[in-house]
Structure formats: C-alpha cells, structure tokens
Motif scaffolding. Structure first.
Motif, PDB file in Angstrom:
ATOM      1  N   GLU A 121      38.831  13.207 -87.988  1.00  0.00           N
ATOM      2  CA  GLU A 121      38.497  11.780 -87.857  1.00  0.00           C
ATOM      3  C   GLU A 121      38.389  11.379 -86.381  1.00  0.00           C
ATOM      4  OE1 GLU A 121      40.189   7.343 -89.166  1.00  0.00           O
ATOM      5  OE2 GLU A 121      41.522   9.086 -89.225  1.00  0.00           O
ATOM      6  N   ALA A 122      39.363  11.815 -85.580  1.00  0.00           N
ATOM      7  CA  ALA A 122      39.373  11.462 -84.163  1.00  0.00           C
ATOM      8  C   ALA A 122      38.211  12.106 -83.410  1.00  0.00           C
ATOM      9  CB  ALA A 122      40.703  11.877 -83.530  1.00  0.00           C
ATOM     10  N   LEU A 123      37.980  13.391 -83.644  1.00  0.00           N
ATOM     11  CA  LEU A 123      36.883  14.081 -82.960  1.00  0.00           C
ATOM     12  C   LEU A 123      35.536  13.471 -83.334  1.00  0.00           C
ATOM     13  CD1 LEU A 123      37.961  17.839 -83.305  1.00  0.00           C
ATOM     14  CD2 LEU A 123      38.217  16.362 -81.297  1.00  0.00           C
ATOM     15  N   THR A 124      35.366  13.142 -84.602  1.00  0.00           N
ATOM     16  CA  THR A 124      34.109  12.550 -85.075  1.00  0.00           C
ATOM     17  C   THR A 124      33.854  11.205 -84.405  1.00  0.00           C
ATOM     18  OG1 THR A 124      34.313  13.685 -87.202  1.00  0.00           O
ATOM     19  CG2 THR A 124      32.852  11.779 -87.125  1.00  0.00           C
ATOM     20  N   ALA A 125      34.911  10.403 -84.243  1.00  0.00           N
ATOM     21  CA  ALA A 125      34.773   9.094 -83.603  1.00  0.00           C
ATOM     22  C   ALA A 125      34.552   9.208 -82.097  1.00  0.00           C
ATOM     23  CB  ALA A 125      36.020   8.252 -83.885  1.00  0.00           C
ATOM     24  N   LEU A 126      35.216  10.166 -81.489  1.00  0.00           N
ATOM     25  CA  LEU A 126      35.121  10.329 -80.034  1.00  0.00           C
ATOM     26  C   LEU A 126      33.795  10.948 -79.591  1.00  0.00           C
ATOM     27  CD1 LEU A 126      38.738  11.588 -79.317  1.00  0.00           C
ATOM     28  CD2 LEU A 126      37.636   9.685 -78.104  1.00  0.00           C
ATOM     29  N   LYS A 127      33.217  11.767 -80.428  1.00  0.00           N
ATOM     30  CA  LYS A 127      32.033  12.540 -80.042  1.00  0.00           C
ATOM     31  C   LYS A 127      30.905  11.664 -79.475  1.00  0.00           C
ATOM     32  CE  LYS A 127      28.836  16.064 -81.764  1.00  0.00           C
ATOM     33  NZ  LYS A 127      28.255  16.680 -82.983  1.00  0.00           N
ATOM     34  N   PRO A 128      30.435  10.621 -80.184  1.00  0.00           N
ATOM     35  CA  PRO A 128      29.345   9.812 -79.619  1.00  0.00           C
ATOM     36  C   PRO A 128      29.770   9.025 -78.377  1.00  0.00           C
ATOM     37  CG  PRO A 128      30.142   8.857 -81.679  1.00  0.00           C
ATOM     38  CD  PRO A 128      30.781  10.200 -81.554  1.00  0.00           C
ATOM     39  N   MET A 129      31.029   8.628 -78.308  1.00  0.00           N
ATOM     40  CA  MET A 129      31.533   7.895 -77.142  1.00  0.00           C
ATOM     41  C   MET A 129      31.486   8.775 -75.899  1.00  0.00           C
ATOM     42  SD  MET A 129      34.856   6.229 -79.080  1.00  0.00           S
ATOM     43  CE  MET A 129      35.476   5.265 -77.710  1.00  0.00           C
ATOM     44  N   LEU A 130      31.948  10.010 -76.047  1.00  0.00           N
ATOM     45  CA  LEU A 130      31.944  10.954 -74.929  1.00  0.00           C
ATOM     46  C   LEU A 130      30.526  11.338 -74.526  1.00  0.00           C
ATOM     47  CD1 LEU A 130      34.873  13.158 -76.245  1.00  0.00           C
ATOM     48  CD2 LEU A 130      34.924  11.926 -74.066  1.00  0.00           C
ATOM     49  N   GLU A 131      29.682  11.579 -75.530  1.00  0.00           N
ATOM     50  CA  GLU A 131      28.309  12.012 -75.247  1.00  0.00           C
ATOM     51  C   GLU A 131      27.526  10.935 -74.503  1.00  0.00           C
ATOM     52  OE1 GLU A 131      26.895  13.170 -79.105  1.00  0.00           O
ATOM     53  OE2 GLU A 131      27.728  15.204 -78.938  1.00  0.00           O
ATOM     54  N   GLU A 132      27.738   9.692 -74.880  1.00  0.00           N
ATOM     55  CA  GLU A 132      27.014   8.608 -74.215  1.00  0.00           C
ATOM     56  C   GLU A 132      27.373   8.514 -72.741  1.00  0.00           C
ATOM     57  OE1 GLU A 132      26.405   3.749 -74.458  1.00  0.00           O
ATOM     58  OE2 GLU A 132      27.536   4.764 -76.024  1.00  0.00           O
ATOM     59  N   SER A 148      51.853  17.353 -83.655  1.00  0.00           N
ATOM     60  CA  SER A 148      50.916  17.322 -84.785  1.00  0.00           C
ATOM     61  C   SER A 148      49.729  18.255 -84.588  1.00  0.00           C
ATOM     62  CB  SER A 148      50.395  15.893 -84.970  1.00  0.00           C
ATOM     63  OG  SER A 148      49.712  15.462 -83.793  1.00  0.00           O
ATOM     64  N   LEU A 149      49.601  18.851 -83.406  1.00  0.00           N
ATOM     65  CA  LEU A 149      48.535  19.832 -83.155  1.00  0.00           C
ATOM     66  C   LEU A 149      49.079  20.870 -82.188  1.00  0.00           C
ATOM     67  CD1 LEU A 149      45.582  20.754 -83.556  1.00  0.00           C
ATOM     68  CD2 LEU A 149      44.947  19.275 -81.629  1.00  0.00           C
ATOM     69  N   ARG A 150      49.663  21.917 -82.740  1.00  0.00           N
ATOM     70  CA  ARG A 150      50.277  22.964 -81.923  1.00  0.00           C
ATOM     71  C   ARG A 150      49.322  24.113 -81.646  1.00  0.00           C
ATOM     72  NH1 ARG A 150      55.602  25.374 -83.955  1.00  0.00           N
ATOM     73  NH2 ARG A 150      56.009  25.650 -81.712  1.00  0.00           N
ATOM     74  N   SER A 151      48.362  24.308 -82.534  1.00  0.00           N
ATOM     75  CA  SER A 151      47.532  25.517 -82.526  1.00  0.00           C
ATOM     76  C   SER A 151      46.178  25.296 -81.854  1.00  0.00           C
ATOM     77  CB  SER A 151      47.322  25.983 -83.971  1.00  0.00           C
ATOM     78  OG  SER A 151      46.255  26.890 -84.060  1.00  0.00           O
ATOM     79  N   LYS A 152      45.894  26.137 -80.874  1.00  0.00           N
ATOM     80  CA  LYS A 152      44.561  26.089 -80.250  1.00  0.00           C
ATOM     81  C   LYS A 152      43.496  26.534 -81.247  1.00  0.00           C
ATOM     82  CE  LYS A 152      45.637  28.590 -76.605  1.00  0.00           C
ATOM     83  NZ  LYS A 152      47.116  28.699 -76.819  1.00  0.00           N
ATOM     84  N   THR A 153      43.860  27.482 -82.106  1.00  0.00           N
ATOM     85  CA  THR A 153      42.912  27.947 -83.131  1.00  0.00           C
ATOM     86  C   THR A 153      42.524  26.791 -84.050  1.00  0.00           C
ATOM     87  OG1 THR A 153      43.747  30.209 -83.068  1.00  0.00           O
ATOM     88  CG2 THR A 153      42.604  29.523 -85.072  1.00  0.00           C
ATOM     89  N   GLU A 154      43.500  25.999 -84.451  1.00  0.00           N
ATOM     90  CA  GLU A 154      43.212  24.847 -85.309  1.00  0.00           C
ATOM     91  C   GLU A 154      42.343  23.824 -84.578  1.00  0.00           C
ATOM     92  OE1 GLU A 154      46.211  23.857 -88.251  1.00  0.00           O
ATOM     93  OE2 GLU A 154      46.185  21.795 -87.475  1.00  0.00           O
ATOM     94  N   ALA A 155      42.596  23.639 -83.290  1.00  0.00           N
ATOM     95  CA  ALA A 155      41.767  22.721 -82.501  1.00  0.00           C
ATOM     96  C   ALA A 155      40.328  23.214 -82.430  1.00  0.00           C
ATOM     97  CB  ALA A 155      42.344  22.576 -81.093  1.00  0.00           C
ATOM     98  N   VAL A 156      40.153  24.500 -82.172  1.00  0.00           N
ATOM     99  CA  VAL A 156      38.809  25.080 -82.080  1.00  0.00           C
ATOM    100  C   VAL A 156      38.084  24.976 -83.423  1.00  0.00           C
ATOM    101  CG1 VAL A 156      37.543  27.255 -81.784  1.00  0.00           C
ATOM    102  CG2 VAL A 156      39.333  26.619 -80.147  1.00  0.00           C
ATOM    103  N   GLU A 157      38.803  25.257 -84.502  1.00  0.00           N
ATOM    104  CA  GLU A 157      38.194  25.144 -85.832  1.00  0.00           C
ATOM    105  C   GLU A 157      37.749  23.712 -86.106  1.00  0.00           C
ATOM    106  OE1 GLU A 157      41.293  26.656 -88.309  1.00  0.00           O
ATOM    107  OE2 GLU A 157      40.718  28.769 -88.014  1.00  0.00           O
ATOM    108  N   GLY A 158      38.556  22.738 -85.689  1.00  0.00           N
ATOM    109  CA  GLY A 158      38.212  21.337 -85.878  1.00  0.00           C
ATOM    110  C   GLY A 158      36.980  20.931 -85.084  1.00  0.00           C
ATOM    111  N   ILE A 159      36.889  21.437 -83.869  1.00  0.00           N
ATOM    112  CA  ILE A 159      35.726  21.151 -83.014  1.00  0.00           C
ATOM    113  C   ILE A 159      34.459  21.753 -83.630  1.00  0.00           C
ATOM    114  CG2 ILE A 159      34.663  21.678 -80.780  1.00  0.00           C
ATOM    115  CD1 ILE A 159      37.588  21.557 -79.611  1.00  0.00           C
ATOM    116  N   ARG A 160      34.565  22.983 -84.068  1.00  0.00           N
ATOM    117  CA  ARG A 160      33.392  23.667 -84.638  1.00  0.00           C
ATOM    118  C   ARG A 160      32.958  23.022 -85.953  1.00  0.00           C
ATOM    119  NH1 ARG A 160      35.387  29.609 -82.699  1.00  0.00           N
ATOM    120  NH2 ARG A 160      34.240  29.611 -80.730  1.00  0.00           N
ATOM    121  N   ALA A 161      33.919  22.498 -86.704  1.00  0.00           N
ATOM    122  CA  ALA A 161      33.608  21.898 -88.007  1.00  0.00           C
ATOM    123  C   ALA A 161      32.727  20.658 -87.873  1.00  0.00           C
ATOM    124  CB  ALA A 161      34.898  21.538 -88.747  1.00  0.00           C
ATOM    125  N   ILE A 162      32.781  19.997 -86.706  1.00  0.00           N
ATOM    126  CA  ILE A 162      31.924  18.815 -86.504  1.00  0.00           C
ATOM    127  C   ILE A 162      30.781  19.121 -85.524  1.00  0.00           C
ATOM    128  CG2 ILE A 162      33.817  17.207 -87.013  1.00  0.00           C
ATOM    129  CD1 ILE A 162      33.563  16.619 -83.816  1.00  0.00           C
TER     130      ILE A 162
END
Length: 270
Positions: A121-132, A148-162
């Motif tokens: 949810e956060a990455l999806t909302a931030l993406k257009p704000m950052l890109e602009e 609530s986010l300890r794993s770099k692997t989980e972070a990377v998976e979240g980034i790739r998913a969007i």
C-alpha cells in the motif's frame, strides 16, 4: 587495497550546522552526504529553506544523496501522505537524490500477510509522488525484533511486485543486516549502504541498539569489512555512508581524525 567511496550521514556529527558538516565531509575527500529531518535545532527541523541547503552543498561541491527519513512509511494514512509530500518536495528543492523510508518499529504491523499488504500500500502510494519529483525511495529494513520490515528480501519482493525497480532501492545497513540475521544480499537493488560498528564485547546481538553504534574499527563485531567486500564483489558500486549513533562518537573532540581512521581501516580491508 582498493578505493572505497565513502559518504557522511549528518548523524555522525549532529551538532554541526549544515555548512560545518558539509565542510567536514569535503575535508575528508568525500563528495556525498546525507542530511536528516530528525536533528533538533538543525536543518531540516529548524525551517532552513531547501534552497539554502542546496546552495551550501554546491558551495562545497557535494551531492546530497538522501534525506533521512520518512518514518513509519509502511503505516500509510493521510498524515503520512502529507509528510511524504513535504519531504519529497524538500528533497527535490535541495537537490537530494533520494528519500530514505523507515518502517514502523514499535512491535505493530508484524503479522504475516499484513506486513506485505502494508508495504504494498505504501509503495504503491509513494511511487507516483517520487516519480513526479524525480526522487528515489530508499527502503531501509531494520533488524530489530520489533520492526515491521526486517527482511531486505521482503522489501525487494514488495518493490518488484509493484514494478517499482526504477523508483525504489533498498538501504543495506550493516548494523541492521547483522541484527536481522539475514544472509542474503541484494546488491542489484541496493541504492545505499549505511556503515557503523559495534565493539562492546558484552552486549548481546538481541540487545544491540543505536547507542552502541560507533565508527568501524578493528574491534567491530558486525563484520562491516566482510559485508562491504561481499556487496562490492557482487556489483554494488555506490557509497558507504557513515551513520554512527553513539554519544561517544557525537562527543568526539576530533571527529575528523576518528572518521579518517575508520576510512583507512576499511580501505585496508577492502
């Protein structure tokens, strides 16, 4: 011995004004710095205009690689959206290349499924704000057990998913990598590396907190040298940014010499 690219986070010398902090980085041969929005009585908190910070960085010939940080980024709500927009605008206007994104770190939001949904949810909302704004979002997992986010692997998976690979990267923090017990490195998705050491022989890994984080030396328990070597061997070419939180470092009477010694130690190990 090979050359490492070092940078300086304002947390290394938080009492210095931006001008003095930039001068310190420059005197150490660095070309990149990180500024922060959590230093009382200092830019950004004191209302220093972004244009003024940009001019100071240009005066010293420095690149501002990041503003550190949007806290609780993965607890997305209207307040977070406003805070994010303010920081992204400040980053753009001061010439910063990225905004560090720090997750909720109070024991909440850790449930399986909920963690990933909150991140998405956060990455999806931030993406257009950052890109602009043309700003990169640097997701920084924290190794603390309550995070609530300890794993770099989980972070990377979240980034790739969007499909956010062009907008987001991760921060590899040597302290948090060690605390999380995470073995996997993601050099291709790493946009920045934070370095600090822990030398206290008595503190357990579970009990390590920010005040233990010093400049890396021969007594380092986190294997900064090994982590740096592995990142570079696998293709990371970016800066290694000093980020010690220890009051012992902050009260140093000769911080320049202390940083230089750490630079020399790490370079010899590279």
């Amino acid at each position: 011995m090979t050359t490492l690219t070092f940078a300086l986070n304002h947390m290394t010398a938080p009492a210095l004004s931006p001008d003095a902090f930039f001068a310190l980085a420059k005197s150490l041969g660095m070309t990149a710095v990180e500024i922060r929005n959590d230093l009382e009585g200092n830019a950004i908190v004191d209302g220093t205009p972004a244009a003024e910070v940009k001019a100071l960085a240009e005066k010293h010939g420095l690149t501002i690689i990041s503003i550190n940080a949007l806290q609780r980024f993965n607890q997305w709500n209207d307040d977070r959206a406003r805070e994010a927009q303010d920081l992204i605008t400040y980053a753009r206007d001061c010439g910063a290349k990225a905004l560090v994104l720090v997750p909720v770190n109070d024991g909440s939001g850790q449930e399986e499924g909920k963690r990933q949904a909150n991140l998405s949810e956060a990455l999806t909302a931030l993406k257009p704000m950052l890109e602009e704004a043309g700003i990169i979002g640097l997701v920084e997992p924290l190794g603390f057990e309550i995070c609530s986010l300890r794993s770099k692997t989980e972070a990377v998976e979240g980034i790739r998913a969007i499909s956010g690979e062009n907008t987001f990267k991760i921060v590899h923090d040597t302290f948090h990598h060690h605390l999380a017990g995470e073995e996997k490195f993601h050099p291709e998705m790493t946009g920045l590396v934070h370095i600090s050491g822990v030398a206290d022989p008595d503190v357990t890994v579970r009990a390590m907190r920010d005040p233990y984080r010093i400049l890396v030396d021969a007594a380092d328990r986190l294997d900064n040298a090994g982590q740096i070597r592995k990142l570079r061997e696998n293709g990371y070419t970016g800066p290694f940014s000093f980020e010690p939180f220890s009051p012992e470092v902050h009260q140093s009477t000769d911080i320049k010499t202390a940083i230089r010694k750490s630079m020399q130690f790490l370079t010899a190990k590279a």
